[in-house]
Design a protein around this motif. Structure first.
Motif, PDB file in Angstrom:
ATOM      1  N   GLY A  11      25.632  24.929  46.018  1.00  0.00           N
ATOM      2  CA  GLY A  11      26.190  25.858  45.861  1.00  0.00           C
ATOM      3  C   GLY A  11      27.558  25.999  45.404  1.00  0.00           C
ATOM      4  O   GLY A  11      28.281  25.160  45.550  1.00  0.00           O
ATOM      5  N   VAL A  12      28.034  26.785  44.671  1.00  0.00           N
ATOM      6  CA  VAL A  12      29.294  26.966  44.076  1.00  0.00           C
ATOM      7  C   VAL A  12      30.174  28.325  44.403  1.00  0.00           C
ATOM      8  O   VAL A  12      29.333  29.538  44.240  1.00  0.00           O
ATOM      9  N   CYS A  13      31.159  28.284  45.217  1.00  0.00           N
ATOM     10  CA  CYS A  13      31.950  29.675  45.710  1.00  0.00           C
ATOM     11  C   CYS A  13      33.348  29.668  45.303  1.00  0.00           C
ATOM     12  O   CYS A  13      33.841  28.805  45.596  1.00  0.00           O
ATOM     13  N   ALA A  14      33.636  30.971  44.814  1.00  0.00           N
ATOM     14  CA  ALA A  14      35.228  31.003  44.591  1.00  0.00           C
ATOM     15  C   ALA A  14      35.723  31.608  45.881  1.00  0.00           C
ATOM     16  O   ALA A  14      35.186  32.454  46.413  1.00  0.00           O
ATOM     17  N   LEU A  15      37.178  31.385  46.080  1.00  0.00           N
ATOM     18  CA  LEU A  15      37.792  31.987  47.151  1.00  0.00           C
ATOM     19  C   LEU A  15      38.968  32.563  46.485  1.00  0.00           C
ATOM     20  O   LEU A  15      39.724  31.995  45.503  1.00  0.00           O
ATOM     21  N   LEU A  16      39.180  33.718  46.836  1.00  0.00           N
ATOM     22  CA  LEU A  16      40.159  34.626  46.055  1.00  0.00           C
ATOM     23  C   LEU A  16      40.910  35.424  47.103  1.00  0.00           C
ATOM     24  O   LEU A  16      40.417  35.879  48.212  1.00  0.00           O
ATOM     25  N   PHE A  17      42.227  35.182  47.072  1.00  0.00           N
ATOM     26  CA  PHE A  17      43.123  36.197  48.084  1.00  0.00           C
ATOM     27  C   PHE A  17      44.434  36.417  47.390  1.00  0.00           C
ATOM     28  O   PHE A  17      44.839  35.680  46.401  1.00  0.00           O
ATOM     29  N   ASN A  31      27.621  37.064  41.653  1.00  0.00           N
ATOM     30  CA  ASN A  31      28.602  38.211  42.162  1.00  0.00           C
ATOM     31  C   ASN A  31      29.614  38.515  41.251  1.00  0.00           C
ATOM     32  O   ASN A  31      29.812  39.795  41.038  1.00  0.00           O
ATOM     33  N   ALA A  32      30.174  37.808  40.490  1.00  0.00           N
ATOM     34  CA  ALA A  32      31.412  38.012  39.713  1.00  0.00           C
ATOM     35  C   ALA A  32      30.942  38.656  38.624  1.00  0.00           C
ATOM     36  O   ALA A  32      31.452  39.952  38.097  1.00  0.00           O
ATOM     37  N   LYS A  33      29.693  38.300  38.034  1.00  0.00           N
ATOM     38  CA  LYS A  33      29.073  38.898  36.829  1.00  0.00           C
ATOM     39  C   LYS A  33      28.788  40.457  36.979  1.00  0.00           C
ATOM     40  O   LYS A  33      29.105  41.386  36.386  1.00  0.00           O
ATOM     41  N   THR A  34      28.376  40.645  38.336  1.00  0.00           N
ATOM     42  CA  THR A  34      27.859  41.978  38.732  1.00  0.00           C
ATOM     43  C   THR A  34      29.095  42.935  39.144  1.00  0.00           C
ATOM     44  O   THR A  34      29.136  44.057  38.386  1.00  0.00           O
ATOM     45  N   LEU A  35      30.127  42.321  39.318  1.00  0.00           N
ATOM     46  CA  LEU A  35      31.255  43.133  39.498  1.00  0.00           C
ATOM     47  C   LEU A  35      31.648  43.714  38.393  1.00  0.00           C
ATOM     48  O   LEU A  35      32.348  44.612  38.211  1.00  0.00           O
ATOM     49  N   ALA A  36      31.970  42.580  37.423  1.00  0.00           N
ATOM     50  CA  ALA A  36      32.442  43.150  36.095  1.00  0.00           C
ATOM     51  C   ALA A  36      31.670  44.200  35.423  1.00  0.00           C
ATOM     52  O   ALA A  36      32.063  44.971  34.912  1.00  0.00           O
ATOM     53  N   ALA A  38      38.020  41.749  36.332  1.00  0.00           N
ATOM     54  CA  ALA A  38      36.924  41.309  36.999  1.00  0.00           C
ATOM     55  C   ALA A  38      36.342  40.250  35.900  1.00  0.00           C
ATOM     56  O   ALA A  38      35.775  39.196  36.192  1.00  0.00           O
ATOM     57  N   ALA A  39      36.367  40.658  34.566  1.00  0.00           N
ATOM     58  CA  ALA A  39      35.656  39.670  33.566  1.00  0.00           C
ATOM     59  C   ALA A  39      36.488  38.516  33.602  1.00  0.00           C
ATOM     60  O   ALA A  39      36.084  37.280  33.508  1.00  0.00           O
ATOM     61  N   THR A  40      37.901  38.354  33.759  1.00  0.00           N
ATOM     62  CA  THR A  40      38.559  37.411  33.922  1.00  0.00           C
ATOM     63  C   THR A  40      38.264  36.343  35.019  1.00  0.00           C
ATOM     64  O   THR A  40      37.946  35.196  35.001  1.00  0.00           O
ATOM     65  N   LEU A  41      38.008  37.292  36.022  1.00  0.00           N
ATOM     66  CA  LEU A  41      37.544  36.296  37.309  1.00  0.00           C
ATOM     67  C   LEU A  41      36.114  35.585  37.042  1.00  0.00           C
ATOM     68  O   LEU A  41      35.932  34.569  37.384  1.00  0.00           O
ATOM     69  N   GLY A  42      35.167  36.643  36.455  1.00  0.00           N
ATOM     70  CA  GLY A  42      34.068  35.760  36.260  1.00  0.00           C
ATOM     71  C   GLY A  42      33.913  34.465  35.062  1.00  0.00           C
ATOM     72  O   GLY A  42      33.170  33.603  35.499  1.00  0.00           O
ATOM     73  N   ARG A  43      34.825  34.737  34.247  1.00  0.00           N
ATOM     74  CA  ARG A  43      35.162  33.633  33.276  1.00  0.00           C
ATOM     75  C   ARG A  43      35.687  32.475  34.066  1.00  0.00           C
ATOM     76  O   ARG A  43      35.230  31.132  34.120  1.00  0.00           O
ATOM     77  N   SER A  44      36.598  32.589  35.102  1.00  0.00           N
ATOM     78  CA  SER A  44      36.952  31.693  36.000  1.00  0.00           C
ATOM     79  C   SER A  44      36.146  30.951  36.876  1.00  0.00           C
ATOM     80  O   SER A  44      36.032  29.556  37.085  1.00  0.00           O
TER      81      SER A  44
END
Ligand SMILES: Cc1cc2nc3c(=O)[nH]c(=O)nc-3n(C[C@H](O)[C@H](O)[C@H](O)COP(=O)(O)OP(=O)(O)OC[C@H]3O[C@@H](n4cnc5c(N)ncnc54)[C@H](O)[C@@H]3O)c2cc1C
Length: 445
Positions: free
Chosen positions: A230-236, A346-351, A369-375
């Protein structure tokens, strides 16, 4: 041996060795390598583009004979730190980007041996094509940068092997007299062991070749991280600048308590994140050409970007990530706003959802959201150009077509990489990008 540099004689000898097309004179070299994002100018005496690693010893001998300084580059994309430019005038650039071979791959242990011209994108394709479950040690500099060049500069990433020289297990180099440097294990015929055991036998000397130009490194072996389940990003976000100091301490605690699960955590200021997300407000600057605080605040509100953004990565099994998330929530309690954990899907869905929202609000949220998806793709080991647009933020013509190259396109950028005491990963006392802070300074064009 003559005492003075004899550049014309050296160029003549190199032309005999490499062929005319592979040797550039001073004016041609200036044209091909002279541009740099820092605004520094250097006089170049020429450039060489070998296509075979076996040519390098003789190249160096010719340089020594004519007392002509050489400056090696792998892909020369050291943007923000001097690009392809030597540290002094009148050097001949030795451009190793034509050496593009992946020399060896241990598919079981994930150790790859590459020449200087092998880029992040080439390794990604190689791993994909072979179905090898390992991660490319990506950086924000994008797919077309050398793995070897970045490791020798002690570059940094946020995939599990954050310290890129720390992941180098073996290297080979040509010294100033044209002789070859090999680790003692290699010299003793133990090539397979040398690739796996960086300390070898006797004194450890490979580190001498980092940030030094003591030799021309012709190949490195790099330990790749296995692709985790699994890979998961943490964002705050931090609502206020005053929370930064506490945030650095909390980040340090997280890194100390969850080694191996947390790849790295970047703390980025509002300018840095807006530069990757929003258009530059060219018509709203103050008399000094700076963005007034109230305009910055307004942009932050519009694009949902707070004064500081934390972006980190978690790698591991589902259970491990779930446990780490709980620990992180607890550690950031009271200071972090909008704490989110996101997987790449999740990020793709959000974008996708954000882009369905009507009007300017939907568009802006969609962009963030798209920037986040690419990150997120990046932290999953797939190199991309997500971070490069920040170099073009103040560029009047913006980004053109094709691969981005801030030096070629006349962008202004200097990196300022402060060191701050942080958790110490086992193999990484301090790297160029170490520490939690990574502010950048985008200069006007
Ligand atoms: C938007 C943006 C984001 C970035 N993000 C990151 C990041 O996340 N992490 C990071 O580390 N950097 C980052 N950078 C900085 C930089 O662009 C990268 O480190 C890049 O990989 C360096 O360029 P290169 O790989 O082409 O190395 P090169 O420019 O080829 O070489 C770098 C240095 O190593 C020496 N060298 C190269 N090859 C040899 C050799 N064979 N033998 C001896 N010495 C050699 C060179 O003399 C030079 O000093 C970023 C830059 C930008 C603009």
């Amino acid at each position: 041996m003559p005492n003075a540099t004899n550049t014309p004689a050296a160029l003549t000898d190199w032309r005999s060795l490499l062929g005319n097309a592979q040797v550039l004179d001073g004016a041609q070299a200036q044209q091909a390598y002279g541009a740099d994002t820092t605004g520094v100018r250097r006089t170049l005496a020429g450039a060489l583009r070998p296509t075979d690693a076996e040519q390098i010893s003789e190249i160096v001998r010719i340089a020594a004979r004519h007392r002509q300084p050489l400056y090696p580059i792998s892909t020369g994309n050291n943007w923000g730190y001097g690009g392809a430019l030597p540290a002094r005038d009148d050097c001949v650039i030795l451009d190793l980007s034509g050496l593009k071979r992946i020399l060896h791959f241990d598919a079981e242990l994930g150790v790859v041996t590459v020449q200087p011209g092998v880029t992040q994108a080439m390794l990604a394709d190689f791993l994909d094509q072979g179905g090898h479950p390992f991660l490319v040690p990506v950086t924000g500099a994008g797919p077309h940068c050398s793995l070897l060049g970045n490791a020798l500069e002690r570059g940094y990433g946020i995939t599990p092997e954050t310290d890129h020289f720390g992941a180098v297990s073996d290297l080979e180099a040509i010294l100033a007299d044209g002789t070859r440097y090999r680790s003692a294990l290699r010299e003793a015929g133990g090539e397979d062991i040398a690739r796996l055991f960086r300390w070898g036998i006797g004194p450890y000397s490979a580190g001498l070749f980092t940030q030094s130009n003591f030799g021309i490194v012709t190949q490195v072996s790099i330990q790749l991280a296995r692709r985790p389940d699994g890979v998961c990003a943490l964002l705050f976000s931090l609502k206020d600048d005053s929370l930064l100091e506490t945030a650095v301490e909390r980040v340090r605690t997280i890194l100390q308590r969850l080694p191996g699960v947390v790849g790295g955590i970047n703390l980025m200021n509002q300018h840095r994140v807006l530069a990757m997300t929003a258009p530059f407000p060219a018509d709203r600057l103050d008399a000094h050409g700076l963005i007034p605080p109230e305009v910055l605040r307004e942009m932050g509100r519009d694009y949902h970007v707070f004064p500081w953004t934390g972006f980190g990565t978690l790698y591991g099994s589902k259970g491990l990530i779930a446990a780490a998330r709980r620990e992180i929530r607890q550690a950031l309690k009271g200071i972090a706003s909008r704490l989110l954990f996101l997987s790449p899907s999740n990020a793709k869905t959000l974008a996708g959802l954000a882009s369905l929202l009507p009007g300017a609000f939907g568009q802006r949220l969609g962009k963030t959201a798209a920037t986040l998806g690419r990150s997120l793709e990046l932290v999953a080991g797939r190199p991309n150009e997500t971070a490069l647009p920040l170099c073009y933020w103040r560029h009047p013509r913006g980004m053109g077509e094709g691969p981005l190259n801030p030096a070629r396109d006349g962008c202004g950028l200097r990196w300022y990489a402060p060191w701050c005491p942080c958790a110490r990963p086992p193999s990484a006392p301090m790297s160029r990008w170490s520490g939690a802070l990574r502010p950048s300074m985008a200069l006007s064009h």
